[in-house]
Design a protein around this motif. Sequence first.
Motif, PDB file in Angstrom:
ATOM      1  N   TYR A 100       0.932  -0.926  -0.038  1.00  0.00           N
ATOM      2  CA  TYR A 100      -0.127   0.395   0.379  1.00  0.00           C
ATOM      3  C   TYR A 100       0.682   1.098   0.041  1.00  0.00           C
ATOM      4  O   TYR A 100       1.631   1.401   0.590  1.00  0.00           O
ATOM      5  CB  TYR A 100      -1.186  -0.309   1.328  1.00  0.00           C
ATOM      6  N   THR A 101       0.964   1.744  -1.056  1.00  0.00           N
ATOM      7  CA  THR A 101       1.820   2.940  -0.988  1.00  0.00           C
ATOM      8  C   THR A 101       1.333   4.652  -0.790  1.00  0.00           C
ATOM      9  O   THR A 101       1.954   5.409  -0.849  1.00  0.00           O
ATOM     10  CB  THR A 101       2.758   3.208  -2.565  1.00  0.00           C
ATOM     11  N   GLU A 266       1.451  10.119  -7.720  1.00  0.00           N
ATOM     12  CA  GLU A 266       3.023   9.990  -7.459  1.00  0.00           C
ATOM     13  C   GLU A 266       2.983   8.873  -6.346  1.00  0.00           C
ATOM     14  O   GLU A 266       4.372   7.978  -6.635  1.00  0.00           O
ATOM     15  CB  GLU A 266       3.313  11.352  -6.216  1.00  0.00           C
ATOM     16  N   ALA A 267       2.282   8.671  -5.848  1.00  0.00           N
ATOM     17  CA  ALA A 267       2.053   6.908  -4.646  1.00  0.00           C
ATOM     18  C   ALA A 267       2.780   5.663  -6.171  1.00  0.00           C
ATOM     19  O   ALA A 267       3.480   4.783  -5.331  1.00  0.00           O
ATOM     20  CB  ALA A 267       1.061   6.748  -4.385  1.00  0.00           C
ATOM     21  N   GLY A 268       1.783   6.230  -6.766  1.00  0.00           N
ATOM     22  CA  GLY A 268       2.050   4.746  -8.545  1.00  0.00           C
ATOM     23  C   GLY A 268       3.441   4.737  -8.663  1.00  0.00           C
ATOM     24  O   GLY A 268       4.412   3.914  -8.866  1.00  0.00           O
ATOM     25  N   TYR A 269       3.951   6.077  -9.015  1.00  0.00           N
ATOM     26  CA  TYR A 269       5.299   6.197  -9.305  1.00  0.00           C
ATOM     27  C   TYR A 269       6.319   5.807  -8.355  1.00  0.00           C
ATOM     28  O   TYR A 269       6.860   5.060  -9.097  1.00  0.00           O
ATOM     29  CB  TYR A 269       5.460   7.778  -9.521  1.00  0.00           C
ATOM     30  N   ASN A 270       6.196   5.769  -7.351  1.00  0.00           N
ATOM     31  CA  ASN A 270       6.817   5.488  -6.100  1.00  0.00           C
ATOM     32  C   ASN A 270       6.615   3.912  -6.231  1.00  0.00           C
ATOM     33  O   ASN A 270       7.917   3.115  -5.299  1.00  0.00           O
ATOM     34  CB  ASN A 270       6.033   5.563  -5.053  1.00  0.00           C
ATOM     35  N   ALA A 271       5.693   3.363  -6.256  1.00  0.00           N
ATOM     36  CA  ALA A 271       5.343   2.177  -5.935  1.00  0.00           C
ATOM     37  C   ALA A 271       6.332   1.501  -7.222  1.00  0.00           C
ATOM     38  O   ALA A 271       6.721   0.569  -6.982  1.00  0.00           O
ATOM     39  CB  ALA A 271       3.586   1.724  -6.780  1.00  0.00           C
ATOM     40  N   ILE A 308       9.173   0.821   3.313  1.00  0.00           N
ATOM     41  CA  ILE A 308       8.787   0.294   3.079  1.00  0.00           C
ATOM     42  C   ILE A 308       8.253  -0.734   4.858  1.00  0.00           C
ATOM     43  O   ILE A 308       9.808  -0.710   5.629  1.00  0.00           O
ATOM     44  CB  ILE A 308       9.094  -0.992   2.486  1.00  0.00           C
ATOM     45  N   ASP A 309       7.451  -0.755   4.878  1.00  0.00           N
ATOM     46  CA  ASP A 309       6.999  -1.396   6.693  1.00  0.00           C
ATOM     47  C   ASP A 309       6.948  -2.921   6.211  1.00  0.00           C
ATOM     48  O   ASP A 309       5.626  -2.949   6.103  1.00  0.00           O
ATOM     49  CB  ASP A 309       5.892  -0.958   7.395  1.00  0.00           C
ATOM     50  N   GLY A 310       8.076  -3.909   6.736  1.00  0.00           N
ATOM     51  CA  GLY A 310       8.175  -5.196   5.695  1.00  0.00           C
ATOM     52  C   GLY A 310       6.900  -6.354   6.923  1.00  0.00           C
ATOM     53  O   GLY A 310       6.611  -6.690   6.809  1.00  0.00           O
ATOM     54  N   ALA A 311       6.339  -5.800   8.081  1.00  0.00           N
ATOM     55  CA  ALA A 311       5.247  -5.746   8.557  1.00  0.00           C
ATOM     56  C   ALA A 311       3.948  -6.234   8.368  1.00  0.00           C
ATOM     57  O   ALA A 311       3.318  -7.320   7.652  1.00  0.00           O
ATOM     58  CB  ALA A 311       5.470  -5.905  10.075  1.00  0.00           C
ATOM     59  N   ASN A 312       3.913  -5.028   7.869  1.00  0.00           N
ATOM     60  CA  ASN A 312       2.342  -4.588   7.220  1.00  0.00           C
ATOM     61  C   ASN A 312       2.173  -4.348   5.716  1.00  0.00           C
ATOM     62  O   ASN A 312       0.865  -3.954   4.845  1.00  0.00           O
ATOM     63  CB  ASN A 312       1.753  -3.728   8.512  1.00  0.00           C
ATOM     64  N   HIS A 313       3.213  -4.060   4.760  1.00  0.00           N
ATOM     65  CA  HIS A 313       3.365  -3.814   3.603  1.00  0.00           C
ATOM     66  C   HIS A 313       3.042  -1.960   3.187  1.00  0.00           C
ATOM     67  O   HIS A 313       2.399  -1.733   2.240  1.00  0.00           O
ATOM     68  CB  HIS A 313       2.664  -4.461   2.391  1.00  0.00           C
ATOM     69  N   HIS A 314       3.128  -1.276   4.192  1.00  0.00           N
ATOM     70  CA  HIS A 314       2.700   0.208   4.367  1.00  0.00           C
ATOM     71  C   HIS A 314       3.945   0.777   4.458  1.00  0.00           C
ATOM     72  O   HIS A 314       4.832   0.301   4.201  1.00  0.00           O
ATOM     73  CB  HIS A 314       1.076   0.266   5.504  1.00  0.00           C
TER      74      HIS A 314
END
Length: 356
Positions: A100-101, A266-271, A308-314
């Motif tokens: 979730y970016t 921007e969040a899509g670009y970041n992804a 990136i938070d590895g635990a919750n993918h946010h």
Amino acid sequence: MAISEVTVKNSELLAIEQINAAGGVLGKKLEPVVEDGASDWPTFAEKAQKLIRKDKVATVFGGWTSASRKAMLPVFERNKALLWYPVQYEGLESSPYIYYTGATTNQQIVPGLDYLKEKGKKKLFLVGSDYVFPRTANKEIKAYAKANGMTILGEEYTPLGATEYSTLVNKVMQAKPDAVFNTLNGDSNVAFFKQLKSAGATASSLPVMSVSIAEEEVKGIGVDNIAGQLVAWNYYMTTPGKTNEEFVKAFQAKYGSDKVTSDPMEAGYNAVKLWAAAVEKAGTTEVEAVKKAAGGISLDLPEGRVTIDGANHHMYKTARIGVVQPDGSIKEVWNSGKPIAPDPYLKSYPWAAGLS
């Protein structure tokens, strides 16, 4: 949803183009396969299945509404494939196969409420589109209000794509709230703000805090109808920094000097950039290896530092409140000072107990 979604697709294609120009990922060029979800949730699930099974893509970027994401979630989990979802959303979710970016609740909605509270706005009216994001967001807003001495004077929903708002606007005006919290999505915002203005409301007499209106939507709504109103995001076209200046310049060079940039795009670009970094670190596009490598990856992106938070993918993201300017730009008036740790289930907020 085209008013919002096309620009996200365009920014993702820009990121792919930039990565390819720099040599690709693991020495290979990225080849985009583009599908249209047609603002229809079953179609999003169907196209996701096609991309994974028929096209055998390495990963998928996309979705806007929470309904589209929730339709796709079982497809990605069943196929053990990766989706990168670029838009702020209502939280109360995590999946081992989704990154979730965009912002989760404590990085957008809660800061928006904190800002209104700080400004002495105690009586709120809630307006939203009738689907999962606004309804869940408003449950959270009502829990926040109860714990923070705020009153909810009304809560109204309209179908996505609705254009008749005179009755709803009358209800808002009669309730006399200090502010409106707006979770309308897509082109319904055009009709709502036009009719709000026609009813005599101004940004000073009736502030509206919106969480789904960025620069692209301001153009569609018409700046005369929304200038002075509030928005909550993590990025604006005006966000300072060399990385953002280069991003805006590159986007306008590719799509036109009149084009604007916005938080979801921007969040899509970041992804795309974050996925590429995870693949390089993993040394493969194999999903489980990419997931293992992704946690803790931190990049300087147009909005600033994103981790990136590895635990919750946010993502760790900085919250920003902005005001729509007469020229259509958004000026930041407050930020959180540093990236906020993602808390999709609001575990660190006592008032949210029981919501999930």
